[in-house]
Design an enzyme around this catalytic site. Structure first.
Site, PDB file in Angstrom:
ATOM      1  N   ASN A 184     -25.227 -21.924  11.074  1.00 48.49           N
ATOM      2  CA  ASN A 184     -24.989 -23.197  11.052  1.00 48.49           C
ATOM      3  C   ASN A 184     -25.580 -24.175  11.984  1.00 48.49           C
ATOM      4  O   ASN A 184     -24.955 -23.999  13.173  1.00 48.49           O
ATOM      5  CB  ASN A 184     -23.478 -23.514  10.524  1.00 48.49           C
ATOM      6  CG  ASN A 184     -23.096 -24.870  10.213  1.00 48.49           C
ATOM      7  OD1 ASN A 184     -24.097 -25.604  10.199  1.00 48.49           O
ATOM      8  ND2 ASN A 184     -21.902 -25.167  10.239  1.00 48.49           N
TER       9      ASN A 184
ATOM     10  N   HIS B 271     -17.145 -27.484   4.841  1.00 54.12           N
ATOM     11  CA  HIS B 271     -17.021 -27.097   6.258  1.00 54.12           C
ATOM     12  C   HIS B 271     -16.163 -28.097   6.873  1.00 54.12           C
ATOM     13  O   HIS B 271     -15.865 -29.093   6.610  1.00 54.12           O
ATOM     14  CB  HIS B 271     -18.365 -27.273   6.917  1.00 54.12           C
ATOM     15  CG  HIS B 271     -18.359 -26.815   8.463  1.00 54.12           C
ATOM     16  ND1 HIS B 271     -17.864 -27.806   9.428  1.00 54.12           N
ATOM     17  CD2 HIS B 271     -18.688 -25.833   9.066  1.00 54.12           C
ATOM     18  CE1 HIS B 271     -17.799 -26.816  10.694  1.00 54.12           C
ATOM     19  NE2 HIS B 271     -18.373 -25.758  10.183  1.00 54.12           N
TER      20      HIS B 271
ATOM     21  N   GLU C 270     -15.849 -29.846   9.437  1.00 58.45           N
ATOM     22  CA  GLU C 270     -16.371 -31.204   9.931  1.00 58.45           C
ATOM     23  C   GLU C 270     -16.633 -32.145   9.063  1.00 58.45           C
ATOM     24  O   GLU C 270     -16.326 -33.178   9.080  1.00 58.45           O
ATOM     25  CB  GLU C 270     -17.671 -30.934  10.634  1.00 58.45           C
ATOM     26  CG  GLU C 270     -17.327 -30.230  12.184  1.00 58.45           C
ATOM     27  CD  GLU C 270     -18.365 -29.319  12.868  1.00 58.45           C
ATOM     28  OE1 GLU C 270     -19.274 -29.299  12.270  1.00 58.45           O
ATOM     29  OE2 GLU C 270     -17.799 -28.501  13.455  1.00 58.45           O
TER      30      GLU C 270
ATOM     31  N   GLU D 124     -12.751 -20.000   8.647  1.00 61.40           N
ATOM     32  CA  GLU D 124     -12.991 -20.812   9.909  1.00 61.40           C
ATOM     33  C   GLU D 124     -11.954 -21.552  10.459  1.00 61.40           C
ATOM     34  O   GLU D 124     -11.650 -22.692   9.944  1.00 61.40           O
ATOM     35  CB  GLU D 124     -14.232 -21.591   9.972  1.00 61.40           C
ATOM     36  CG  GLU D 124     -15.587 -21.098   9.551  1.00 61.40           C
ATOM     37  CD  GLU D 124     -16.895 -21.713   9.824  1.00 61.40           C
ATOM     38  OE1 GLU D 124     -17.574 -21.220  10.460  1.00 61.40           O
ATOM     39  OE2 GLU D 124     -17.000 -23.166   9.617  1.00 61.40           O
TER      40      GLU D 124
ATOM     41  N   LYS E 229     -25.782 -27.070  12.365  1.00 57.22           N
ATOM     42  CA  LYS E 229     -25.283 -28.194  12.436  1.00 57.22           C
ATOM     43  C   LYS E 229     -26.405 -29.524  12.546  1.00 57.22           C
ATOM     44  O   LYS E 229     -27.348 -29.391  12.283  1.00 57.22           O
ATOM     45  CB  LYS E 229     -23.995 -28.405  13.325  1.00 57.22           C
ATOM     46  CG  LYS E 229     -23.046 -27.250  13.355  1.00 57.22           C
ATOM     47  CD  LYS E 229     -21.833 -27.441  13.912  1.00 57.22           C
ATOM     48  CE  LYS E 229     -20.934 -25.978  13.659  1.00 57.22           C
ATOM     49  NZ  LYS E 229     -19.461 -26.355  14.216  1.00 57.22           N
TER      50      LYS E 229
ATOM     51  N   GLY F  30     -16.236 -24.200  17.966  1.00 56.13           N
ATOM     52  CA  GLY F  30     -16.878 -24.936  19.008  1.00 56.13           C
ATOM     53  C   GLY F  30     -16.120 -25.095  20.483  1.00 56.13           C
ATOM     54  O   GLY F  30     -16.122 -25.766  21.032  1.00 56.13           O
TER      55      GLY F  30
ATOM     56  N   SER G  42     -16.603 -19.737  17.302  1.00 57.34           N
ATOM     57  CA  SER G  42     -16.817 -19.098  18.412  1.00 57.34           C
ATOM     58  C   SER G  42     -17.107 -17.877  18.418  1.00 57.34           C
ATOM     59  O   SER G  42     -16.608 -17.061  19.408  1.00 57.34           O
ATOM     60  CB  SER G  42     -15.636 -19.677  19.622  1.00 57.34           C
ATOM     61  OG  SER G  42     -15.550 -20.826  19.676  1.00 57.34           O
TER      62      SER G  42
HETATM   63  P1  PGA Z   1     -18.964 -22.335  16.425  1.00 52.90           P
HETATM   64  O1  PGA Z   1     -19.032 -23.089  14.719  1.00 52.90           O
HETATM   65  O2  PGA Z   1     -19.528 -20.858  16.127  1.00 52.90           O
HETATM   66  O3  PGA Z   1     -19.893 -23.198  17.328  1.00 52.90           O
HETATM   67  O4  PGA Z   1     -17.588 -22.399  16.820  1.00 52.90           O
HETATM   68  C1  PGA Z   1     -18.869 -22.301  13.671  1.00 52.90           C
HETATM   69  C2  PGA Z   1     -18.783 -23.164  12.722  1.00 52.90           C
HETATM   70  O5  PGA Z   1     -18.310 -24.144  12.496  1.00 52.90           O
HETATM   71  O6  PGA Z   1     -19.423 -22.998  11.721  1.00 52.90           O
END
Ligand code: PGA
Length: 251
Positions: free
Chosen positions: A9, A96, A98, A168, A11, A174, A214
Site C-alpha cells: 500500500n 483502511h 486512515e 491492521e 498510500k 506506521g 510495521s
Molecule cells: P505500515 O502501514 O506498514 O507503514 O505500518 C501498513 C498499512 O497501513 O497498510
C-alpha cells in the site's frame, strides 16, 4: 489451499515517475518468488494507468487504495469501480484505518463499496483493526468481530472468493510497533472463526487473511509462520522494492 499474498500500500507517496520506477523494480525482483506467493501493489489513483503497463505480463497485480461509493455521476473528486477496472486494476483496498479515521468511512459505506467493487469485477482487500484505546480496554476481539460482521455478513461464501481480509491494528500502522506474532495470530484465528460461523469452514479456510502494521523484512518471517497469517499488507516497507520483495521471500 488459500493463497499467500504480499500487498504493498503505497498510500500518498511517490510521483508518477517514481512510482513507475518502483513498479519496474518490483517486477524485476518478483521473478525470485515462489509460485504460491502472489504480489499486489496499490499505488495512488494518478499512477494506476502507468503502473498497469509496467505490470503487464508479470505476476504482480494492481490494486487501488479506495473506490467511490456510487457507480457514476456527479460525485466530484471520486473514482469509480468501472474507471479502476478500465485501467487494469484487479483489486481495491477498502476500509483502511486512515480512510475510517480521516475520511469518515463507516461500515455502512463499506458495504456499498464492497458491493460495487465485486459487481464491477474487482477483488477487495478489506481492512479491519482496533485502535490503541480499544486494545488497552481489552476490546480488540469485539471491535474486529463487529467490523467483519457489519461488512462481510452482507455477502455470500461465493463473494468471499474475491475478498481478502487485512488485519491492521491501528496502533501498529506506521509507528514501528508491530503486533507480536502471538497477538496477530490470535486475532487472525478469531477472524477465521467469525467467517466460518457465517460462510462455513471451507470458505473461511480458503480466505486469505493478511497482517499489516510495521511489517518489515526483520519481522515478516515470524509473523508469516503463524497458522492463520497468509501474508502482509505493507505500507512504509513497500516503498523500497528490496524490502518489499524481502518480505515476500519470508515464506
Ligand atoms: P505500515 O502501514 O506498514 O507503514 O505500518 C501498513 C498499512 O497501513 O497498510
Amino acid at each position: 489451499m488459500r493463497k499467500k499474498i504480499v500487498a504493498g500500500n503505497w498510500k500518498m507517496n511517490t510521483t508518477v515517475p517514481e512510482g513507475v520506477e518502483l513498479a519496474k523494480a518490483v517486477v524485476e525482483k518478483s521473478a525470485q518468488l515462489p509460485e504460491n506467493v502472489g504480489l499486489i501493489v496499490a499505488p495512488p489513483f494518478t499512477h494506476l494507468a502507468s503502473v498497469a503497463s509496467v505490470l503487464k505480463g508479470s505476476k504482480v497485480q494492481l490494486s487501488a487504495q479506495n473506490c467511490a461509493d456510487h457507480e457514476k455521476g456527479a460525485y466530484t473528486g471520486e473514482v469509480s469501480v468501472s474507471m479502476l477496472a478500465s485501467v487494469g486494476c484487479q483489486w481495491t483496498i477498502l476500509g483502511h484505518s486512515e480512510r475510517r479515521q480521516y475520511y469518515g468511512e463507516t461500515d455502512e459505506k463499506l458495504v456499498e463499496k464492497v458491493k460495487l467493487a465485486l459487481a464491477g469485477g474487482l477483488g477487495v482487500i478489506l481492512c479491519v483493526g482496533e485502535n490503541l484505546d480499544q486494545r488497552e480496554a481489552g476490546k480488540h476481539f469485539d471491535v474486529v468481530t463487529d467490523q467483519i460482521k457489519n461488512v462481510l455478513y452482507n455477502f455470500t461464501a461465493d463473494d468471499m472468493k474475491k475478498i481478502i481480509v487485512a488485519y491492521e491494528p491501528v496502533w501498529a500502522i506506521g509507528t514501528g510497533k508491530t503486533a507480536t506474532a502471538e497477538q496477530a495470530e490470535e486475532i487472525h484465528a478469531c477472524i477465521r472463526k467469525v467467517l466460518a460461523d457465517k460462510f462455513g469452514a471451507q470458505a473461511a479456510d480458503d480466505t486469505t487473511i493478511l497482517y499489516g502494521g510495521s511489517c518489515k523484512p526483520s519481522n515478516a518471517k515470524e509473523l508469516f509462520a503463524q497458522k492463520d497469517i497468509d501474508g502482509g499488507l505493507i505500507g512504509g516497507a513497500a516503498l523500497k522494492a528490496d524490502d518489499f520483495i524481502q518480505i515476500a521471500l519470508s515464506y
